[in-house]
Structures are given as structure tokens and as C-alpha cells.
Design an enzyme around this catalytic site. Structure first.
Site, mmCIF file in Angstrom:
data_model
loop_
_atom_site.group_PDB
_atom_site.id
_atom_site.type_symbol
_atom_site.label_atom_id
_atom_site.label_comp_id
_atom_site.label_asym_id
_atom_site.label_seq_id
_atom_site.Cartn_x
_atom_site.Cartn_y
_atom_site.Cartn_z
ATOM 1 N N CYS A 5 0.763 -1.243 0.132
ATOM 2 C CA CYS A 5 -0.009 0.055 0.090
ATOM 3 C C CYS A 5 0.952 1.020 0.267
ATOM 4 O O CYS A 5 1.989 1.359 0.702
ATOM 5 C CB CYS A 5 -1.107 0.146 1.116
ATOM 6 S SG CYS A 5 -2.010 -1.078 1.216
ATOM 7 N N ARG A 10 3.943 -0.472 -4.909
ATOM 8 C CA ARG A 10 3.884 -0.949 -3.519
ATOM 9 C C ARG A 10 2.492 -1.720 -3.333
ATOM 10 O O ARG A 10 2.347 -2.354 -2.324
ATOM 11 C CB ARG A 10 3.711 0.247 -2.350
ATOM 12 C CG ARG A 10 4.939 1.154 -2.339
ATOM 13 C CD ARG A 10 4.849 2.323 -1.433
ATOM 14 N NE ARG A 10 4.594 1.973 -0.013
ATOM 15 C CZ ARG A 10 5.635 1.586 0.797
ATOM 16 N NH1 ARG A 10 6.967 1.776 0.466
ATOM 17 N NH2 ARG A 10 5.526 1.172 1.809
ATOM 18 N N TRP A 36 -2.433 -2.899 -1.811
ATOM 19 C CA TRP A 36 -2.220 -4.234 -1.798
ATOM 20 C C TRP A 36 -3.341 -5.048 -0.905
ATOM 21 O O TRP A 36 -3.149 -4.689 0.329
ATOM 22 C CB TRP A 36 -0.858 -4.535 -1.550
ATOM 23 C CG TRP A 36 -0.348 -5.793 -1.759
ATOM 24 C CD1 TRP A 36 0.011 -6.508 -2.907
ATOM 25 C CD2 TRP A 36 -0.439 -6.991 -0.968
ATOM 26 N NE1 TRP A 36 0.196 -7.795 -2.786
ATOM 27 C CE2 TRP A 36 0.001 -8.163 -1.483
ATOM 28 C CE3 TRP A 36 -0.704 -7.150 0.511
ATOM 29 C CZ2 TRP A 36 0.049 -9.375 -0.829
ATOM 30 C CZ3 TRP A 36 -0.523 -8.390 1.063
ATOM 31 C CH2 TRP A 36 -0.135 -9.512 0.356
ATOM 32 N N ASN A 75 -1.988 2.099 5.703
ATOM 33 C CA ASN A 75 -0.976 0.953 5.296
ATOM 34 C C ASN A 75 -0.707 0.292 6.437
ATOM 35 O O ASN A 75 -0.375 0.707 7.363
ATOM 36 C CB ASN A 75 0.233 1.584 4.533
ATOM 37 C CG ASN A 75 1.334 0.719 4.526
ATOM 38 O OD1 ASN A 75 1.093 -0.612 4.176
ATOM 39 N ND2 ASN A 75 2.618 0.997 4.282
ATOM 40 N N GLY A 76 -0.825 -1.001 6.391
ATOM 41 C CA GLY A 76 -0.621 -1.984 7.585
ATOM 42 C C GLY A 76 -1.877 -2.686 7.862
ATOM 43 O O GLY A 76 -2.656 -3.003 7.106
ATOM 44 N N GLU A 107 18.051 -17.710 -6.698
ATOM 45 C CA GLU A 107 17.654 -16.322 -7.052
ATOM 46 C C GLU A 107 17.125 -16.416 -8.573
ATOM 47 O O GLU A 107 16.157 -15.528 -8.763
ATOM 48 C CB GLU A 107 18.771 -15.419 -6.868
ATOM 49 C CG GLU A 107 18.357 -13.655 -7.495
ATOM 50 C CD GLU A 107 17.389 -13.319 -6.563
ATOM 51 O OE1 GLU A 107 16.857 -13.652 -5.712
ATOM 52 O OE2 GLU A 107 16.862 -12.220 -7.158
ATOM 53 N N LYS A 161 13.325 -15.257 -9.661
ATOM 54 C CA LYS A 161 13.116 -14.244 -10.548
ATOM 55 C C LYS A 161 12.337 -14.775 -11.722
ATOM 56 O O LYS A 161 11.230 -14.098 -12.009
ATOM 57 C CB LYS A 161 14.544 -13.938 -11.414
ATOM 58 C CG LYS A 161 15.512 -12.640 -10.820
ATOM 59 C CD LYS A 161 14.954 -11.527 -10.682
ATOM 60 C CE LYS A 161 14.161 -11.324 -9.363
ATOM 61 N NZ LYS A 161 14.719 -10.907 -8.107
ATOM 62 N N GLU A 203 8.529 -15.441 -10.185
ATOM 63 C CA GLU A 203 7.636 -14.295 -9.892
ATOM 64 C C GLU A 203 7.282 -13.312 -10.936
ATOM 65 O O GLU A 203 6.209 -12.612 -11.115
ATOM 66 C CB GLU A 203 8.315 -13.220 -8.627
ATOM 67 C CG GLU A 203 9.654 -12.485 -9.423
ATOM 68 C CD GLU A 203 10.152 -11.641 -8.252
ATOM 69 O OE1 GLU A 203 9.485 -11.038 -7.007
ATOM 70 O OE2 GLU A 203 11.559 -11.600 -8.063
ATOM 71 N N HIS A 209 18.008 -37.619 -4.839
ATOM 72 C CA HIS A 209 17.091 -38.108 -3.567
ATOM 73 C C HIS A 209 15.608 -37.618 -3.772
ATOM 74 O O HIS A 209 15.114 -37.661 -2.925
ATOM 75 C CB HIS A 209 17.805 -37.161 -2.346
ATOM 76 C CG HIS A 209 19.247 -37.506 -1.929
ATOM 77 N ND1 HIS A 209 19.663 -38.646 -1.464
ATOM 78 C CD2 HIS A 209 20.437 -37.108 -2.312
ATOM 79 C CE1 HIS A 209 20.884 -38.782 -1.346
ATOM 80 N NE2 HIS A 209 21.302 -37.906 -1.920
ATOM 81 N N LYS A 219 5.968 -4.333 -3.852
ATOM 82 C CA LYS A 219 7.652 -4.494 -3.779
ATOM 83 C C LYS A 219 8.121 -4.208 -2.150
ATOM 84 O O LYS A 219 8.831 -4.726 -1.799
ATOM 85 C CB LYS A 219 8.062 -2.863 -4.042
ATOM 86 C CG LYS A 219 9.468 -2.635 -4.130
ATOM 87 C CD LYS A 219 9.995 -3.174 -5.412
ATOM 88 C CE LYS A 219 11.649 -3.057 -5.204
ATOM 89 N NZ LYS A 219 12.463 -3.848 -6.082
HETATM 90 O O1 M6R Z 1 12.911 -4.964 0.731
HETATM 91 P P1 M6R Z 1 13.746 -6.206 0.979
HETATM 92 O O2 M6R Z 1 14.856 -6.550 0.499
HETATM 93 O O3 M6R Z 1 13.605 -6.489 2.483
HETATM 94 O O4 M6R Z 1 12.485 -7.418 0.312
HETATM 95 C C1 M6R Z 1 12.591 -8.652 0.542
HETATM 96 C C2 M6R Z 1 11.908 -9.266 -0.430
HETATM 97 O O5 M6R Z 1 10.502 -9.181 -0.259
HETATM 98 C C3 M6R Z 1 12.277 -8.915 -1.825
HETATM 99 O O6 M6R Z 1 13.651 -9.662 -2.209
HETATM 100 C C4 M6R Z 1 11.289 -9.849 -2.752
HETATM 101 O O7 M6R Z 1 11.610 -11.291 -2.920
HETATM 102 C C5 M6R Z 1 11.789 -9.621 -4.171
HETATM 103 N N1 M6R Z 1 10.792 -8.869 -4.932
HETATM 104 C C6 M6R Z 1 12.138 -10.506 -5.175
HETATM 105 O O8 M6R Z 1 12.444 -10.119 -6.425
#
Ligand code: M6R
Length: 611
Positions: free
Chosen positions: A2, A27, A75, A101-102, A483, A487, A490, A506, A606
Site C-alpha cells: 500500500c 507498493r 495491496w 497502510n498496515g 535467485e 526471478k 515471480e 534424492h 515491492k
Molecule cells: O526490501 P527487502 O529486500 O527486505 O525485500 C525482501 C523481499 O520481499 C524481496 O527481495 C523480494 O523477494 C523481491 N521482490 C524479489 O524480487
């Protein structure tokens, strides 16, 4: 999660609010809404879906008069994403509007109590309860401010609040606990926002609200009170980056722009920290005695930042022989962690606002640990609550999928790793100087990786319609695979998993069949032969193998792989810094081929400021 923006001044508020929301949309993008005060009334317009819908409804805000207003991009947590559940929420009499927000954890109990008193709710959200409770408390309180404090004493959970009232059209109120909110000081106007990106076009003077603080904004002044209702002198911060840093600048997507910015971001993260060929971490007070006195070293983070920590574990242990525990922040906070005053906790976060990471930090701090954070957003909560901060200086990262923030976090962690080894004497001075010298060459080597993007795009066009992908590797290549896999899933919505290659036999290898795509990571020289054996094994079961390796190993790998992503040779320590970029580009081009919304993938946001 948010985004909040608020404006009070002499200009028409709505266009400013919508412009701010456009910069905060990363956000949350389930819905958006604005409310403006005009002629003693509050006017709310909201719209499900992207902000564009709201812009169309209001002709970019032009149809909404009024010089005071609040806006929100959502969000969804409580209540489905629809117009009714969108913010701003009005109290029953329509005289109070609020954005939040929260999460208000005790909202059900409060809602029931208010409903018993005859208050009718219109939405399913936790947020509406704050607006309704405020109106209710105002019946008894002498002022909106008194009522607001009454509300804050009753609500539990996390909140950043922006509030306007029809009866006080020359004021705006804000309050914060465990969710980011900052104040902007303009010329004859004042602002609130979740993030500086929403404000930098309008003002560069900001201050960060702390937990428990309440702000009263007028056109010309911002008064801040603490939880005891006492005035607080806020420190002003000057934002020095350019507006263009948070704009696409001709690139088709923020993600692509941010990948292309990586060499420059790395230069910013690395070069100021090297003086005469040696690492200089400024005020960071690390000594050999302090390090030798440590009983434990934790790295705590979420998502991609956690993956940086995974690479860091391999590298720190290799170079310093100190044992490192990498823990997901969401697990750390609830596992009764073994932490005391002889523990160093390295917290990694791009946003500096991730709720789980923040909670883990507080847990570790309460148990006496020293907190060293690696953070991108200057002045964020995590940065402010840490004992030491190493900023990544990646600049604003807008795409939900992190790229340049990952790379700069890794660079900073590598600098720290080399420095730890140097202080502990686990590397010779000669080796230390070699590593520092190679570290400075990484941005140029990354330039050459980016030049190979057409090859990566070609492979994306070959493999974009796969339903399931495996990333395999050992040691740092396993950490890198985590990672690469995140990527891809997501932003392209392809199911993908990362496995330590040794684990395949395994269980997982039963999933490999004709045509399964396996991205085999074989950059780490010491285990290259093992990587090759795993490639042969999956090939024998029909897999299509796209391999990532170094220039010096490419000809060997080519014998078995169907496709090749090649990075320059470098010290082992820096292989993931080069290796991650082809994986980011691969995910990007696959998502592009699949027509996905790359910068705003479904269900994500984000900055994850809820649990
Ligand atoms: O802002 P942060 O680094 O604490 O965020 C952590 C994760 O939410 C963030 O790395 C998320 O996994 C990414 N959007 C992935 O691309």
C-alpha cells in the site's frame, strides 16, 4: 504494501496525489483512490485495479477540485480488491476520510463494539474501523487530535495513517507505527508519503516519522508530537537523487532499466569504499578483538535479500572460517534464536521496511546482538534501528522484481567479507589486495555480460513456453540458482525450483522427463566436474539443458548443454555477481515473451510491510 500520499497547499490536490500514487504503485496495485476536501465536504473517488482506471475516471485528477487531499494505492489484505474495499475510507457521517497502510490486528473486536453502538460499516477492511472509531471518539473528545490519540491507544497492529476531516479543511493528520511514513516540506504546502519517490518531484526536504508519532500538517507548517503528545523536533533530510532516477527514461520496463543500470550501481556501491587499493568502511567500527569475541554470525533477510545472504554464507565461511547461519526473517523471529551480546546479526533489505525483517532485527537487538544492516533506502526503518548501516546506493528500485538491489547488496556483502577476512588475518595481505583489485573490475565485466543480452533473449524465445523449470548447482551456484528461480517464477509465472545438484538423486530427478528445462549452473570452478556430471545425468533423462558457466569452462560445458550463457572469469567470490545478471535477463525476456506485466507481477508488491 500500500502506498499513501497526502497534500495540503494552494494547488489543486488531486493531480498531485495521482502523480504521487503513480510513483508508489509498485507498493500495491489492487486498487487506488483519492479523497479531497472542498467547500466543507469530502469527495472520494476510487477504482478497482490499476491506477490508470482512477486517472481515467477523474481526468488525471482535474475533475476534483480542492487543495487538500489524501490518496492510496492498495495491496489487498482484508477484503477482496473491489471499489468498496479501496481506500480512502469515510466514517459513517462522511466527515472523516482516512488512508491506511498496515494491518489493524484487533479490528474485528473494535468493529463489533462499534456495530453494537449502531455504526454501520460499508467495507470488509480492517482500515475502515479506524475511520469509524475516530468519528465515534470525536463525539467525546474536544478535538480531532484528542480523538486521534484515543484511537491510537485502542488500535493494535501496524499503521501509517493519513487523515482529513471536512470540519478542519486546513489540516491533515498523520500517524505511524511499524509502517513507513514521511513528511515533506514544500513552499506553502506540506506532504505525507510512504516513500520519497512520491515527493521528490515536489520537494527534497523530508523527515521520517517514528513509531508513536502524530503529525499535524497545514500549508505552512508541520507539527509532530510523540506518543506522550509532546512536541518533537524533526531532523530534516535532503533527498539528492534526480527525479529521472525513478522514471523509465525510455526503457520499456523498470526491470530492464534497472538491470542495465547494474554496472553503474555497482560502481557507486564499490568505488567510494576503496581507498588506495584498500577497503575503507568509514565509521564501521569492526576490530579483530570484537570479531574474535563473536560467538555467532547470523544473516537474516527475506526473498532475494535472503538469497544474497545464502551466497554470503558460502563466501564468508570460505574466506574467514567463521560459521555463518542464514535465516529467513519470518522464521528467525519465531524460533527463539540463540542470540546474545556476542552475536553479530547482518540484516539485508532493499526497502529497509520489510516487516518480518524489521521484527527479526528488533528480536535480535532485544537479545543484545549487534546489528549491521545492508540497506538500499536511506533513512528507512531498518537503517535507523541498526547499530551500523552499509548503504547499497543502488538508487530507487521500482520494479517489484529486484535486480540492481540484489547486485549491490551482494557487492557490499563481498566488501564486508573481504574486510572481515583481512581483520581476522585469514587471508594474506597479498591475497587481500588481489581480491580488492578484482572487486573493482566487476562493474566492467558486468558491462560485457549485458552486451550478450541478445543471446539470452534468443534462449528465452526458445524456452518461454515451458511449464516447469529446474535450476541446479552446487555451493554458490546453488545459492545463485535460488535467485534465478525466484526471478523466473515471480515475473513469468512459470513454476520453477532451485535444487542443490547433489539432492537431485534424492527425489527430484523423478520429475525430469523429455524436454524438461534444466538451468544448470556451473560457474564455480572447484566443483565444475560435479556440475558436468549432473548435466549428463539430467540429459540422459531427456532434459533440455541451458548452462551458465565461465569463459574458461565454456568449451567443456558445450559438449553436453543445449544452450550456453557465458560470463567472464573472475575470483570465485564474485562469480554470483556476474552470474545473476544472465538469469535476471533470462527471466525478463521469458516474461516479455509470455506477455506478463513485468514490473507489477500479480499478487505481489515491492515492499512487504505486512506479515
Ligand atoms: O526490501 P527487502 O529486500 O527486505 O525485500 C525482501 C523481499 O520481499 C524481496 O527481495 C523480494 O523477494 C523481491 N521482490 C524479489 O524480487
Amino acid at each position: 504494501m500500500c502506498g499513501i500520499v497526502g497534500y495540503i497547499g494552494k494547488e489543486q490536490a488531486a493531480p498531485i496525489l495521482l502523480d504521487g500514487l503513480a510513483r508508489l504503485e509498485y507498493r500495491g496495485y489492487d486498487s487506488a483512490g483519492v479523497c479531497v476536501a472542498e467547500q466543507g465536504l469530502l469527495h472520494v473517488v476510487k477504482s478497482k485495479g490499476r491506477l490508470q482506471n482512477l486517472c481515467e475516471k477523474t481526468d488525471n485528477g482535474r475533475t476534483l477540485p480542492g487543495c487538500v487531499g489524501i490518496g492510496h494505492t492498495r495491496w489487498a489484505t482484508h477484503g477482496e480488491p473491489n471499489d468498496i474495499n479501496s481506500h480512502p475510507h469515510l466514517s459513517q457521517n462522511g466527515r472523516i476520510a482516512l488512508v491506511h497502510n498496515g494491518i489493524i490486528e484487533n479490528y474485528l473486536e473494535l468493529r463489533e463494539a462499534l456495530e453494537e453502538k449502531g455504526i454501520v460499516f460499508t467495507s470488509d477492511t480492517d482500515s475502515e474501523v479506524v475511520a469509524q472509531l475516530l468519528e465515534y471518539c470525536l463525539r467525546e473528545a474536544g478535538s480531532v487530535l484528542d480523538a486521534l490519540y484515543m484511537v491510537l491507544h485502542r488500535i493494535e497492529g501496524a499503521y501509517a495513517l493519513g487523515i482529513i476531516c471536512a470540519d478542519e479543511p486546513d489540516k491533515m493528520y498523520a500517524a505511524r507505527k511499524d509502517a513507513p511514513l514521511l513528511l515533506g516540506y514544500g513552499d506553502g504546502c506540506s506532504y505525507i508519503a510512504s516513500d520519497v519517490t512520491a515527493l521528490v518531484k515536489y520537494t527534497r526536504e523530508v523527515s521520517y516519522m517514528e513509531d508513536g508519532e502524530v503529525a499535524i500538517l497545514t500549508r505552512d507548517n508541520i507539527t509532530v508530537l510523540n506518543a506522550m503528545e509532546l512536541p518533537v523536533q524533526k531532523e530534516h533530510h535532503h533527498i539528492d537523487w534526480e527525479v529521472s532516477a525513478a522514471e523509465k527514461g525510455g526503457y520499456p520496463h523498470f526491470m530492464f532499466k534497472e538491470i542495465m543500470e547494474e554496472p553503474e550501481a555497482l560502481r557507486r556501491a564499490i568505488h567510494p569504499r576503496i581507498k588506495d587499493g584498500r577497503i575503507d568502511l568509514g565509521n564501521l567500527n569492526l576490530t579483530k578483538e570484537m570479531l574474535q569475541g563473536l560467538r555467532r554470525l547470523y544473516i537474516v533477510a527475506c526473498g532475494s535479500s535472503y538469497h544474497v545472504g545464502m551466497v554470503g554464507k558460502y563466501n564468508i565461511e570460505k574466506l574467514t572460517r567463521m560459521p555463518v547461519e542464514v535465516t529467513l526473517a519470518s522464521e528467525f523471529r519465531y524460533c527463539d534464536p540463540i542470540v546474545d551480546d556476542r552475536t553479530l546479526v547482518i540484516i539485508i533489505s532493499q526497502s529497509g521496511e520489510t516487516l518480518d525483517t524489521m521484527a527479526a532485527l528488533r528480536e535480535a537487538k532485544a537479545r543484545g546482538a549487534r546489528i549491521l544492516s545492508i540497506v538500499n533506502v536511506v533513512g528507512s526503518s531498518i537503517a535507523r534501528e541498526s547499530d551500523d548501516v552499509l548503504y547499497t546506493w543502488a538508487g530507487p528500485e521500482i520494479a517489484v522484481a529486484t535486480t540492481k538491489a540484489y547486485s549491490t547488496q551482494l557487492a557490499v556483502l563481498n566488501i564486508l567479507t573481504i574486510e572481515l577476512a583481512h581483520l581476522l588475518g585469514t587471508v594474506t595481505d597479498e591475497r587481500y589486495l588481489q581480491l580488492v583489485a578484482e572487486l573493482q573490475r566487476i562493474p566492467e565485466k558486468l558491462d560485457t555480460v549485458l552486451e550478450s543480452r541478445e543471446t539470452i533473449q534468443y534462449y528465452a524465445s526458445q524456452y518461454f513456453n515451458h511449464n516447469s523449470v529446474f535450476f541446479i548447482g552446487r555451493n554458490v551456484d546453488f545459492a545463485l540458482g535460488l535467485e534465478g528461480s525466484l526471478k523466473l517464477k515471480e515475473i513469468s509465472y512459470i513454476h520453477s525450483e532451485a535444487y542443490a545438484s547433489g539432492e537431485l538423486k534424492h527425489g527430484t530427478i523423478s520429475l525430469i522427463e523429455d524436454g524438461t528445462l534444466v538451468v544448470a549452473l556451473g560457474t564455480y570452478g572447484a566443483l565444475f566436474d560435479k556440475a558436468m556430471s549432473n548435466v549428463v545425468e539430467v540429459k540422459a533423462r531427456g532434459a533440455n539443458v541451458l548452462a551458465l558457466t565461465t569463459e574458461s569452462k565454456a568449451s567443456q560445458m558445450k559438449k553436453n548443454a543445449d544452450g550456453m550463457l557465458i560470463i567472464p572469469d573472475t575470483e570465485d567470490l564474485f562469480l554470483p555477481s556476474l552470474g545473476v545478471v544472465p538469469l535476471q535477463l533470462f527471466a525478463y525476456y521469458v516474461a516479455l515473451q509470455r506477455g506478463c506485466d513485468i514490473d507489477k507481477p500479480r499478487n505481489l508488491a515491492k515492499s512487504v510491510t505486512v506479515e
